[in-house]
Motif scaffolding. Structure first.
Motif, PDB file in Angstrom:
ATOM      1  N   GLU A   1       0.824  -1.220   0.000  1.00 51.05           N
ATOM      2  CA  GLU A   1       0.000   0.000   0.000  1.00 51.05           C
ATOM      3  C   GLU A   1       0.850   1.259   0.000  1.00 51.05           C
ATOM      4  N   ALA A   2       2.154   1.130  -0.108  1.00 53.57           N
ATOM      5  CA  ALA A   2       3.035   2.301  -0.003  1.00 53.57           C
ATOM      6  C   ALA A   2       4.149   2.243  -1.043  1.00 53.57           C
ATOM      7  N   ILE A   3       3.752   2.145  -2.332  1.00 53.82           N
ATOM      8  CA  ILE A   3       4.713   2.161  -3.430  1.00 53.82           C
ATOM      9  C   ILE A   3       4.476   3.459  -4.198  1.00 53.82           C
ATOM     10  N   TYR A   4       5.517   4.277  -4.307  1.00 54.78           N
ATOM     11  CA  TYR A   4       5.366   5.607  -4.883  1.00 54.78           C
ATOM     12  C   TYR A   4       6.314   5.816  -6.054  1.00 54.78           C
ATOM     13  N   THR A   5       5.872   6.673  -6.985  1.00 58.36           N
ATOM     14  CA  THR A   5       6.731   7.073  -8.095  1.00 58.36           C
ATOM     15  C   THR A   5       6.415   8.519  -8.460  1.00 58.36           C
ATOM     16  N   ARG A   6       7.041   9.007  -9.542  1.00 57.48           N
ATOM     17  CA  ARG A   6       6.863  10.410  -9.957  1.00 57.48           C
ATOM     18  C   ARG A   6       6.099  10.493 -11.270  1.00 57.48           C
ATOM     19  N   GLU A   7       5.363  11.562 -11.407  1.00 58.62           N
ATOM     20  CA  GLU A   7       4.577  11.763 -12.623  1.00 58.62           C
ATOM     21  C   GLU A   7       5.463  11.780 -13.862  1.00 58.62           C
ATOM     22  N   GLU A   8       6.629  12.416 -13.765  1.00 58.60           N
ATOM     23  CA  GLU A   8       7.517  12.495 -14.938  1.00 58.60           C
ATOM     24  C   GLU A   8       8.023  11.115 -15.354  1.00 58.60           C
ATOM     25  N   ASP A   9       8.247  10.221 -14.375  1.00 58.92           N
ATOM     26  CA  ASP A   9       8.671   8.857 -14.702  1.00 58.92           C
ATOM     27  C   ASP A   9       7.516   8.068 -15.309  1.00 58.92           C
ATOM     28  N   VAL A  10       6.305   8.291 -14.791  1.00 54.80           N
ATOM     29  CA  VAL A  10       5.115   7.621 -15.337  1.00 54.80           C
ATOM     30  C   VAL A  10       4.950   7.986 -16.815  1.00 54.80           C
ATOM     31  N   LYS A  11       5.119   9.263 -17.154  1.00 52.20           N
ATOM     32  CA  LYS A  11       4.986   9.686 -18.563  1.00 52.20           C
ATOM     33  C   LYS A  11       5.968   8.930 -19.444  1.00 52.20           C
ATOM     34  N   PHE A  12       7.204   8.788 -18.966  1.00 52.97           N
ATOM     35  CA  PHE A  12       8.230   8.063 -19.720  1.00 52.97           C
ATOM     36  C   PHE A  12       7.807   6.612 -19.935  1.00 52.97           C
ATOM     37  N   TRP A  13       7.323   5.958 -18.857  1.00 49.24           N
ATOM     38  CA  TRP A  13       6.941   4.543 -18.962  1.00 49.24           C
ATOM     39  C   TRP A  13       5.698   4.363 -19.836  1.00 49.24           C
ATOM     40  N   LEU A  14       4.766   5.308 -19.781  1.00 52.74           N
ATOM     41  CA  LEU A  14       3.566   5.213 -20.629  1.00 52.74           C
ATOM     42  C   LEU A  14       3.943   5.314 -22.103  1.00 52.74           C
ATOM     43  N   GLU A  15       4.924   6.172 -22.409  1.00 47.62           N
ATOM     44  CA  GLU A  15       5.399   6.286 -23.799  1.00 47.62           C
ATOM     45  C   GLU A  15       6.030   4.985 -24.277  1.00 47.62           C
ATOM     46  N   LYS A  16       6.546   4.198 -23.329  1.00 43.46           N
ATOM     47  CA  LYS A  16       7.142   2.897 -23.672  1.00 43.46           C
ATOM     48  C   LYS A  16       6.077   1.821 -23.828  1.00 43.46           C
ATOM     49  N   GLY A  17       4.804   2.176 -23.568  1.00 44.82           N
ATOM     50  CA  GLY A  17       3.712   1.232 -23.794  1.00 44.82           C
ATOM     51  C   GLY A  17       3.186   0.520 -22.562  1.00 44.82           C
ATOM     52  N   LEU A  18       3.571   0.965 -21.363  1.00 49.27           N
ATOM     53  CA  LEU A  18       3.064   0.310 -20.155  1.00 49.27           C
ATOM     54  C   LEU A  18       1.614   0.704 -19.891  1.00 49.27           C
ATOM     55  N   ASP A  19       0.903  -0.164 -19.190  1.00 49.81           N
ATOM     56  CA  ASP A  19      -0.507   0.041 -18.868  1.00 49.81           C
ATOM     57  C   ASP A  19      -0.639   1.103 -17.778  1.00 49.81           C
ATOM     58  N   GLY A  20      -1.341   2.188 -18.074  1.00 47.31           N
ATOM     59  CA  GLY A  20      -1.485   3.293 -17.129  1.00 47.31           C
ATOM     60  C   GLY A  20      -2.354   2.983 -15.940  1.00 47.31           C
ATOM     61  N   SER A  21      -3.097   1.873 -15.966  1.00 43.87           N
ATOM     62  CA  SER A  21      -4.006   1.573 -14.858  1.00 43.87           C
ATOM     63  C   SER A  21      -3.262   1.173 -13.577  1.00 43.87           C
ATOM     64  N   MET A  22      -1.953   0.919 -13.670  1.00 41.38           N
ATOM     65  CA  MET A  22      -1.207   0.576 -12.452  1.00 41.38           C
ATOM     66  C   MET A  22      -0.833   1.814 -11.644  1.00 41.38           C
ATOM     67  N   PHE A  23      -1.042   3.017 -12.233  1.00 35.88           N
ATOM     68  CA  PHE A  23      -0.661   4.259 -11.573  1.00 35.88           C
ATOM     69  C   PHE A  23      -1.897   5.039 -11.132  1.00 35.88           C
ATOM     70  N   GLU A  24      -1.790   5.670  -9.960  1.00 36.72           N
ATOM     71  CA  GLU A  24      -2.882   6.510  -9.467  1.00 36.72           C
ATOM     72  C   GLU A  24      -2.289   7.791  -8.893  1.00 36.72           C
ATOM     73  N   ALA A  25      -2.718   8.938  -9.437  1.00 38.98           N
ATOM     74  CA  ALA A  25      -2.201  10.223  -8.960  1.00 38.98           C
ATOM     75  C   ALA A  25      -2.620  10.440  -7.514  1.00 38.98           C
ATOM     76  N   LEU A  26      -1.681  10.919  -6.703  1.00 34.20           N
ATOM     77  CA  LEU A  26      -1.958  11.202  -5.294  1.00 34.20           C
ATOM     78  C   LEU A  26      -2.409  12.656  -5.146  1.00 34.20           C
ATOM     79  N   PRO A  27      -3.182  12.966  -4.103  1.00 34.77           N
ATOM     80  CA  PRO A  27      -3.610  14.355  -3.895  1.00 34.77           C
ATOM     81  C   PRO A  27      -2.406  15.290  -3.759  1.00 34.77           C
ATOM     82  N   GLN A  28      -2.535  16.469  -4.327  1.00 31.76           N
ATOM     83  CA  GLN A  28      -1.468  17.472  -4.290  1.00 31.76           C
ATOM     84  C   GLN A  28      -1.907  18.670  -3.461  1.00 31.76           C
TER      85      GLN A  28
END
Length: 197
Positions: free
Chosen positions: A91-118
């Motif tokens: 329940e405590a695995i975190y990453t950055r939005e900029e890294d998510v964009k890079f991985w999505l461009e590589k074709g990864l499924d975006g459903s594994m990521f959830e934006a946290l409140p800012q």
């Protein structure tokens, strides 16, 4: 997938009613030339492997805003190592939005990521160290330091029989690096180390 995983295990403080440890995982993109290739490490065996080593270079502290949560059950496509390394931190695995964009461009499924409140979404969101109420959401900070890791190859020079200079791999340069991760927690109780002393 060029993925770097940090795992932190924080022991519970019995006097605060915490009987178990807390696990955190921070997943970021591994930049090219950030660490030497594993093939090179395998070839360059170290003398005196039990020696406690000092890093030759201290790299700058890096502040990382971990603004996205990673779904543990879907994270294997990001890295097969997450399943083992982050098992206690489901329940405590975190990453950055900029890294998510890079991985999505590589074709990864975006459903594994959830934006946290800012901050802008929650104007009352404070840093956990300033928050008085243990049950309120806040922005947590966690710092860690990697005291020694192989960051670059060393090259030595030699002259051949004709007197020409040539270079060859002759060792590993070591570095030390510290990180501070900033991320949202739904209650300060999950970030009790981040308090003013």
């Amino acid at each position: 997938q060029e993925v770097k995983i940090f795992r932190a295990l924080i022991l519970g403080e019995l006097e605060r009613g915490q009987s178990q440890f807390q696990a955190l995982c921070f997943v970021t993109r591994l930049q090219r030339n950030e660490i030497i290739p594993s093939e090179s490490m395998a070839k360059l065996r170290q003398k005196n492997p039990r020696t406690v080593r000092q890093a030759e270079e201290v790299r700058a502290l890096e502040h990382l805003s971990m603004d996205v949560a990673v779904n543990f059950s879907k994270a294997a496509q990001l890295s097969s190592h997450i399943h083992n390394v982050c098992a206690e931190a489901k329940e405590a695995i975190y990453t950055r939005e900029e890294d998510v964009k890079f991985w999505l461009e590589k074709g990864l499924d975006g459903s594994m990521f959830e934006a946290l409140p800012q901050g802008p979404e929650l104007p009352e969101l404070q840093r956990c160290r300033l928050c008085q109420d243990r049950w309120k959401p806040c922005l947590c900070s966690y710092s860690l330091s990697i005291e020694w890791y192989p960051c670059m190859l060393k090259y030595c020079r030699s002259r051949d029989a004709a007197g020409r200079l040539s270079s060859y791999k002759c060792g590993i340069r070591s570095c030390q690096k510290a990180y501070t991760f900033h991320y949202f927690v739904p209650q300060k109780q999950l970030c009790l180390w981040d308090e003013e002393t």
